[in-house]
Design a protein around this motif. Sequence first.
Motif, PDB file in Angstrom:
ATOM      1  N   HIS A 168       0.922  -1.130   0.039  1.00  0.00           N
ATOM      2  CA  HIS A 168       0.044  -0.095   0.062  1.00  0.00           C
ATOM      3  C   HIS A 168       0.869   1.264  -0.004  1.00  0.00           C
ATOM      4  N   GLU A 225       2.917   3.053  -5.010  1.00  0.00           N
ATOM      5  CA  GLU A 225       2.619   3.741  -6.210  1.00  0.00           C
ATOM      6  C   GLU A 225       2.818   5.281  -5.959  1.00  0.00           C
ATOM      7  N   LYS A 226       2.237   5.802  -4.881  1.00  0.00           N
ATOM      8  CA  LYS A 226       2.305   7.181  -4.441  1.00  0.00           C
ATOM      9  C   LYS A 226       3.979   7.472  -4.211  1.00  0.00           C
ATOM     10  N   LEU A 252     -16.788   1.851 -25.733  1.00  0.00           N
ATOM     11  CA  LEU A 252     -18.069   2.619 -26.446  1.00  0.00           C
ATOM     12  C   LEU A 252     -17.913   2.220 -27.861  1.00  0.00           C
ATOM     13  N   VAL A 304     -39.936  -9.411 -37.665  1.00  0.00           N
ATOM     14  CA  VAL A 304     -40.255 -10.114 -36.433  1.00  0.00           C
ATOM     15  C   VAL A 304     -41.416  -9.688 -35.622  1.00  0.00           C
ATOM     16  N   LYS A 330     -42.644  -5.952 -35.659  1.00  0.00           N
ATOM     17  CA  LYS A 330     -41.911  -4.743 -35.064  1.00  0.00           C
ATOM     18  C   LYS A 330     -41.157  -3.955 -36.295  1.00  0.00           C
ATOM     19  N   SER A 358     -35.494  -2.416 -34.612  1.00  0.00           N
ATOM     20  CA  SER A 358     -36.163  -2.520 -33.358  1.00  0.00           C
ATOM     21  C   SER A 358     -34.709  -2.298 -32.156  1.00  0.00           C
ATOM     22  N   TRP A 359     -34.657  -1.166 -32.005  1.00  0.00           N
ATOM     23  CA  TRP A 359     -33.265  -1.083 -30.962  1.00  0.00           C
ATOM     24  C   TRP A 359     -33.607  -1.540 -29.507  1.00  0.00           C
ATOM     25  N   PRO A 360     -34.602  -1.394 -28.835  1.00  0.00           N
ATOM     26  CA  PRO A 360     -34.764  -2.326 -27.631  1.00  0.00           C
ATOM     27  C   PRO A 360     -34.336  -3.725 -27.578  1.00  0.00           C
ATOM     28  N   ALA A 361     -34.646  -4.426 -28.772  1.00  0.00           N
ATOM     29  CA  ALA A 361     -33.963  -5.745 -28.733  1.00  0.00           C
ATOM     30  C   ALA A 361     -32.647  -6.008 -29.050  1.00  0.00           C
ATOM     31  N   VAL A 395     -30.411  -3.962 -27.524  1.00  0.00           N
ATOM     32  CA  VAL A 395     -29.697  -3.516 -26.519  1.00  0.00           C
ATOM     33  C   VAL A 395     -28.733  -4.640 -25.764  1.00  0.00           C
ATOM     34  N   PRO A 396     -29.468  -5.736 -25.468  1.00  0.00           N
ATOM     35  CA  PRO A 396     -28.495  -6.641 -24.467  1.00  0.00           C
ATOM     36  C   PRO A 396     -27.164  -7.082 -25.404  1.00  0.00           C
ATOM     37  N   THR A 423       0.187   6.657   3.093  1.00  0.00           N
ATOM     38  CA  THR A 423      -1.189   7.107   3.233  1.00  0.00           C
ATOM     39  C   THR A 423      -1.090   8.738   3.688  1.00  0.00           C
ATOM     40  N   GLU A 466      -1.579  11.801   1.564  1.00  0.00           N
ATOM     41  CA  GLU A 466      -2.819  12.254   0.881  1.00  0.00           C
ATOM     42  C   GLU A 466      -3.108  13.232   1.118  1.00  0.00           C
ATOM     43  N   PHE A 470     -34.391  -2.018 -17.459  1.00  0.00           N
ATOM     44  CA  PHE A 470     -34.445  -2.303 -18.858  1.00  0.00           C
ATOM     45  C   PHE A 470     -35.110  -3.738 -19.205  1.00  0.00           C
ATOM     46  N   MET A 515     -38.008  -4.618 -21.586  1.00  0.00           N
ATOM     47  CA  MET A 515     -37.952  -5.079 -22.994  1.00  0.00           C
ATOM     48  C   MET A 515     -38.540  -6.503 -22.865  1.00  0.00           C
ATOM     49  N   TRP A 518     -42.221  -5.209 -23.668  1.00  0.00           N
ATOM     50  CA  TRP A 518     -42.199  -4.641 -25.094  1.00  0.00           C
ATOM     51  C   TRP A 518     -42.118  -5.665 -26.155  1.00  0.00           C
ATOM     52  N   TYR A 519     -41.361  -6.750 -26.094  1.00  0.00           N
ATOM     53  CA  TYR A 519     -41.040  -7.657 -26.945  1.00  0.00           C
ATOM     54  C   TYR A 519     -42.313  -8.630 -27.154  1.00  0.00           C
ATOM     55  N   MET A 539      -5.829   0.462  -2.940  1.00  0.00           N
ATOM     56  CA  MET A 539      -4.745   0.141  -3.873  1.00  0.00           C
ATOM     57  C   MET A 539      -3.532  -0.131  -2.993  1.00  0.00           C
TER      58      MET A 539
END
Lengths: 230, 423
Positions: free
Chosen positions: A64, A67-68, A86, A108, A111, A115-118, A120-121, A226, A229, B292, B296, B299-300, B423
Amino acid sequence: MSQPLLSRLLSRLPWAKGGDATDPAELRLLLAEYESPGALILAARKMRDAGCTRWDAHSPFPVHGLEKAMGLKSSMVPLFVLVLGLGGAAAGMALQWWVSAVEYPLLVSGKPMFSWPAFVPITFECGVLGGALGAVFGFLGLARLPRHHHPLFASQRFERMSDDRFFLSVESDDPHWDRAADLLAEAGASRIEEIGGDGSVKEVHRGSGITSGPTSGTAADTAPGTSEEA
Amino acid sequence: MAHDDAHHEDAHHGHDAPKITADRVALPAGHPLRRLLPVGGAVGALALVATFALGLGHPHELYSSYLLAFFYWLTLALGGLFFVLLQFATRAGWSVVVRRVAEHVSGTLPLFALLFVPLALAVGQLYHWSEAGAMDHDPLLAGKAPYLNEGFFITRGVFFVLAWSLLGWWFRRRSMAQDTSHDPGATRFLQSASAPALIVFAVTLTFASFDWVMSLDPHWYSTIFGVYIFAGCAVAIFSLVSLLSMALEKGGGSKSGGPSGGPLAGLVTVEHYHDLGKLLFGFVVFWAYIAFSQFMLIWYSNIPEETVWYRHRLEHGWKAVTILLAVTHFAIPFFYLILRRTKRNRPLLAIGCLWMLAVHWLDLFWLIKPAVGAGPMPTLLDLLAFLGTGGLFLATLAWLMRKPATVPVGDPRLAESLSFENM
């Protein structure tokens, strides 16, 4: 920190490291051995305050505050994770849009094609995958891993790095290479070895091993970091 | 820093283990939190009287406002119970120094047994399924009648609030007894009690959510609904524990510990806030995941008796609230709380916690109000009921905090908690 982000990022990429300019065969190393994590922290602070740049600390367990004491800047890994996370999510959504709404439109249950909600997973999972790959390969790249060999392995004593000793190594392209051995000795190194580019090892200093720092073995007892800090 | 303090005390007492005396962490006489007792009590009582005085003419509005306020503060108290049980069940070391705060929060649960009384008396005026003749031409309601009837509803409710009150009171009492006994056996005992208590907590919270909130729309059902409410409880409590710990670090009177004065000054460190922030962030994501998942699937499959619940929340001005909820309860806090800097900086984390407590209210507002046919604007009754129950909640909390040590000084893991580092 005043550097623009991009040049900061580029300067941290493995192939931009100044050290690589030195011919590996000419690179020499100093390896200082300490008997407690507290001594290692004191030595790391000394190196940090002297302005050394080409050095590293080695310990059998996380210490501990190290790194500081080393003055490490925050890692770039989170940035890799963000961008690839992202990016992975965007790619996952784009793939499903292209497949379901453009390349092979398939109706399907009445729809809309997109169908963006489908989606999302899978988008979420692709984001997680991208982030995880960014973390793993970002870390490996920044740490310049994997590599098959490191000159430090020439030292027999260095094997205790995974057992009960704490080491600090300095490379010969450090700006303060000339006085590095003195700094390490002042910090209370019990031994200092010099490792040549040819793999030769010679002892250049032997100390009492008694340090001014705390010497008990647990990290919790020796976390002077410590106090920095506040 | 925690460490230096611990060693300081050490030198004082000549022990090997760092010791913190109950005196050192007592709530000082002039601490601002003490003012919550008279102020919260007065504001709460007045606002509650005003709520009922203004609302008795329109019982449906009155009791929906009351339910919203009651349920909001209840989720905070239940979150406190969850926090305490979780720390014992996982044998957590890091959280010991902030656990007492959560014990007090869950200690307020008996108040909600009291506040449940008006709700139990108003079942017929709030819940459509209990209206006279509601099920005559409604086979769905007739089929649910063995469960959804006034007598069983009240019986269940009484059982829930009594079970929670008992658990909250009992865990707090056993933990406080350890302050003087310093008996590690007490920790072992609470650890083994926490697992069955968590089962009781999960079942009662789930069915209380079904009864009190989901049955406002008695045709609709979602088996994940209890988990959704639980996610809200968790978000609320990690925010509240962080804020109360910061309040206890500050302010104070003569018995102050550190230079900044509060009883927790120098004991709770940025490392503890970092962990509380991580848990808060995690449950913000968990909330979105559950929300969600519910959306979902409905909705589905697109079955009218299920989709109607979302339809109510996309019409008559509610669509804006729905979008606002998704953005403020997930998108914004996700990018705000994910930053390490936010979690390791007290003012920044405090902003995040206050934000989450506000949008947690919006979440419950969005769950409850459309189901009773209300518009998307909060009313005066909503505000008064919020102040009424909230004032009493905070006054009870301050009353519970006035004497005991603000830290479980007898817990064998206290030293581990004080020197905790990420850490």
